[in-house]
Write an enzyme that holds these catalytic residues in place. Sequence first.
Site, short mmCIF file in Angstrom:
data_model
loop_
_atom_site.label_atom_id
_atom_site.label_comp_id
_atom_site.label_asym_id
_atom_site.label_seq_id
_atom_site.Cartn_x
_atom_site.Cartn_y
_atom_site.Cartn_z
N THR A 98 -6.26 -6.44 0.34
CA THR A 98 -7.50 -5.72 0.66
C THR A 98 -7.16 -4.24 0.76
O THR A 98 -6.44 -3.82 1.67
CB THR A 98 -8.09 -6.19 2.01
OG1 THR A 98 -8.31 -7.59 1.95
CG2 THR A 98 -9.40 -5.47 2.31
N LYS A 173 -15.46 -7.26 -0.48
CA LYS A 173 -14.61 -7.61 0.68
C LYS A 173 -14.94 -6.71 1.88
O LYS A 173 -14.92 -7.15 3.04
CB LYS A 173 -13.14 -7.49 0.27
CG LYS A 173 -12.14 -7.59 1.41
CD LYS A 173 -11.93 -9.00 1.95
CE LYS A 173 -11.05 -8.94 3.19
NZ LYS A 173 -10.52 -10.19 3.63
N LYS A 241 -7.22 -1.48 9.51
CA LYS A 241 -7.01 -0.94 8.17
C LYS A 241 -8.28 -1.19 7.33
O LYS A 241 -8.79 -0.29 6.66
CB LYS A 241 -5.78 -1.64 7.57
CG LYS A 241 -5.39 -1.30 6.18
CD LYS A 241 -5.75 -2.32 5.12
CE LYS A 241 -5.27 -3.72 5.27
NZ LYS A 241 -5.68 -4.62 4.19
P1 NAP Z 1 1.73 -9.85 6.01
O1 NAP Z 1 2.02 -11.23 6.48
O2 NAP Z 1 2.02 -8.68 6.89
O3 NAP Z 1 2.50 -9.68 4.60
C1 NAP Z 1 2.51 -8.46 3.90
C2 NAP Z 1 3.36 -8.63 2.65
O4 NAP Z 1 3.36 -7.39 1.93
C3 NAP Z 1 4.83 -8.93 2.95
O5 NAP Z 1 5.32 -9.76 1.91
C4 NAP Z 1 5.46 -7.54 2.89
O6 NAP Z 1 6.86 -7.54 2.61
C5 NAP Z 1 4.70 -6.94 1.73
N1 NAP Z 1 4.71 -5.47 1.73
C6 NAP Z 1 4.05 -4.65 2.58
N2 NAP Z 1 4.27 -3.36 2.26
C7 NAP Z 1 5.09 -3.36 1.17
C8 NAP Z 1 5.66 -2.36 0.37
N3 NAP Z 1 5.41 -1.05 0.63
N4 NAP Z 1 6.45 -2.72 -0.65
C9 NAP Z 1 6.68 -4.03 -0.93
N5 NAP Z 1 6.17 -5.05 -0.21
C10 NAP Z 1 5.37 -4.72 0.83
O7 NAP Z 1 0.17 -9.68 5.60
P2 NAP Z 1 -0.86 -10.79 5.10
O8 NAP Z 1 -1.60 -11.30 6.29
O9 NAP Z 1 -0.20 -11.73 4.16
O10 NAP Z 1 -1.91 -9.84 4.33
C11 NAP Z 1 -1.69 -9.41 3.00
C12 NAP Z 1 -3.00 -8.83 2.47
O11 NAP Z 1 -4.02 -9.83 2.51
C13 NAP Z 1 -3.53 -7.62 3.27
O12 NAP Z 1 -4.10 -6.67 2.43
C14 NAP Z 1 -4.58 -8.28 4.17
O13 NAP Z 1 -5.59 -7.35 4.57
C15 NAP Z 1 -5.13 -9.36 3.25
N6 NAP Z 1 -5.74 -10.50 3.95
C16 NAP Z 1 -5.12 -11.11 4.99
C17 NAP Z 1 -5.76 -12.17 5.63
C18 NAP Z 1 -5.13 -12.90 6.80
O14 NAP Z 1 -5.84 -13.69 7.46
N7 NAP Z 1 -3.85 -12.72 7.10
C19 NAP Z 1 -7.01 -12.62 5.20
C20 NAP Z 1 -7.60 -11.99 4.12
C21 NAP Z 1 -6.97 -10.92 3.50
P3 NAP Z 1 7.92 -7.79 3.81
O15 NAP Z 1 8.02 -9.28 3.95
O16 NAP Z 1 9.17 -7.14 3.34
O17 NAP Z 1 7.35 -7.12 5.05
#
Ligand code: NAP
Length: 293
Positions: A98, A173, A241
Site C-alpha cells: 500500500t 485502497k 502510513k
Molecule cells: P511487514 O511484516 O513489516 O513486512 C514488510 C516487508 O517489507 C519485509 O519483508 C521487509 O523486509 C520488507 N521491506 C521493507 N522495507 C524494505 C526495503 N527498503 N527494502 C527491502 N525490503 C524492505 O509488513 P506487512 O504487514 O507484510 O505489510 C506489507 C505491505 O502490505 C504494507 O504496504 C502494508 O501496508 C500492506 N498491508 C498489510 C496488511 C496487514 O494486515 N499486515 C494488510 C493489508 C495491506 P525485512 O524482513 O528485511 O524487514
Amino acid sequence: MSNQHIGFIGLGIMGQPMAGHLLDAGYPLTVYNRTPSKTEDLANQGASVADSPSQAACQADVVITIVSDTPDVAQVIEGPGGVLEGISSGAVLIDMSTVSPALEQRLDGLLRQKGASLIDAPVSGGDVGARNATLAIMAGGDQKAFERVRPILEVMGRSITYCGPSGSGQLTKLCNQILVSVNLLAVCEALSLASRNKLDPMTMIEAIQGGAAGSWQLANLGPKIASDDFDPGFMIDLMQKDLRLVAEAAGASNTPLPATSLVHQLFQSSQAWGEGREGTQALAKVLRRLASG
Ligand code: NAP
C-alpha cells in the site's frame, strides 16, 4: 499458466503466506527478502532464493513486490540492484504494497520504457486474509496485463477487481482505509460505552453483529479489544502510513475528510504512548485514557 516463473520480493506478515500459496499452486518461485533468514521456510518448500530484487526479477515472467512504504517500493524497484535492472521486456510487475498512487504512475512510465508493465494491486483482509488466501485485491494499470496476471492474483485472493488506469488500485485502497479506520473508531466507542455501563462486551457484539451495524472490524477486532489482546495483525504504524497517504490524496483533490482526520490524530496518541507496533485495535486504549482521570 502455472509454468510462469514468479519473482517474489518482501516476505513479511503478508508476503510470506502469499508466496507460500503460489508455491503450493505449482508456480516456479524465486524469493528475495532484505533479511535473508525469512527466506528459509520457502526455500525448504522448493523456492529458489535471490540475492537482490534484480536477481529475483531476471528469470521471471511476473514479479510481485509487497514491502512496507512508498520509499521502500521505490528502493526495491529503481534503487541499486532493483527490479528495473533485471526485469525482462514483456514481464509484468505487480506491486501489492500500500503506497502512493503517484509513485505507481511514475514507475508505470519507467516499466513501459523497458517494455514491461506495472499493475498496482494493494490488498485488504489482513494477515488472516493472506494466510487463508481470501484477500480482496484492487488493481490498477494496463487492463490487458491485468487479465494476464489475474490467475496468479486468484491464488492469493477471493475478490479481484480491476479499478482503472495506473494508481487506481492504490486510490481504491485509500478509500478502503477510510472505511476501516472510521469504523474501527465506532467499534471502540461502542465497546467503551458498554464497558463503562457494565454491559457484557461479547454479548453486545453477538447481539449487534448480525444486524445493520455488523462489520469486519466489529467481528474480528471487537473480541480482541474485549479480551485486551493488542497483538498486531495490522500495526498502528502502518495504518498511520496509510492515513498520511489518504491525507495527501485528499489535499491534492480538495476533499474534506473530517472523520478520517480525527482517527489519524487519535492514532497519533497511540504512537506517542509507544503503541505504534501494536495492532490497530489498540485505538481502544486511547479512548480508555480519555475516559479515566
Ligand atoms: P511487514 O511484516 O513489516 O513486512 C514488510 C516487508 O517489507 C519485509 O519483508 C521487509 O523486509 C520488507 N521491506 C521493507 N522495507 C524494505 C526495503 N527498503 N527494502 C527491502 N525490503 C524492505 O509488513 P506487512 O504487514 O507484510 O505489510 C506489507 C505491505 O502490505 C504494507 O504496504 C502494508 O501496508 C500492506 N498491508 C498489510 C496488511 C496487514 O494486515 N499486515 C494488510 C493489508 C495491506 P525485512 O524482513 O528485511 O524487514
